[in-house]
Design a protein around this motif. Structure first.
Motif, mmCIF file in Angstrom:
data_model
loop_
_atom_site.group_PDB
_atom_site.id
_atom_site.type_symbol
_atom_site.label_atom_id
_atom_site.label_comp_id
_atom_site.label_asym_id
_atom_site.label_seq_id
_atom_site.Cartn_x
_atom_site.Cartn_y
_atom_site.Cartn_z
ATOM 1 N N THR A 21 6.578 11.440 -30.380
ATOM 2 C CA THR A 21 6.145 12.353 -29.318
ATOM 3 C C THR A 21 4.631 12.305 -29.158
ATOM 4 N N LEU A 22 3.896 12.192 -30.265
ATOM 5 C CA LEU A 22 2.442 12.056 -30.177
ATOM 6 C C LEU A 22 2.071 10.776 -29.435
ATOM 7 N N MET A 23 2.724 9.679 -29.756
ATOM 8 C CA MET A 23 2.428 8.423 -29.055
ATOM 9 C C MET A 23 2.761 8.534 -27.575
ATOM 10 N N ASP A 24 3.823 9.271 -27.248
ATOM 11 C CA ASP A 24 4.178 9.477 -25.845
ATOM 12 C C ASP A 24 3.156 10.343 -25.115
ATOM 13 N N SER A 25 2.291 11.031 -25.854
ATOM 14 C CA SER A 25 1.280 11.922 -25.279
ATOM 15 C C SER A 25 -0.085 11.263 -25.123
ATOM 16 N N LEU A 26 -0.200 9.988 -25.446
ATOM 17 C CA LEU A 26 -1.509 9.331 -25.414
ATOM 18 C C LEU A 26 -2.138 9.335 -24.033
#
Length: 68
Positions: A21-26
């Motif tokens: 989810t963090l990577m999807d928020s980049l």
């Protein structure tokens, strides 16, 4: 260029606190102008109400964030 650091604790920042989810928020961070993300302690700790300052397993990734 300037270094713009965003410090975050996954469990407080994300509705689903995991690395994917963090990577999807980049893109979100890029729109803010953030150039670096500092993750607050990611090591395993007892309970879920800690910021990681009471490590139980200092070299283990916090299990609720996902697997390595």
């Amino acid at each position: 260029t300037d270094l713009v650091v965003y410090e975050t604790l996954l469990r407080d920042f994300l509705a689903r606190p995991n690395y994917q989810t963090l990577m999807d928020s980049l893109d979100y961070f890029e729109r803010l102008g953030v150039t670096a993300i500092q993750l607050m302690p990611v090591n395993e700790f007892d309970g879920n109400l800690s910021w990681g300052y009471n490590p139980a397993y200092p070299f283990a990734i916090e299990s609720s964030y996902g697997s390595p």
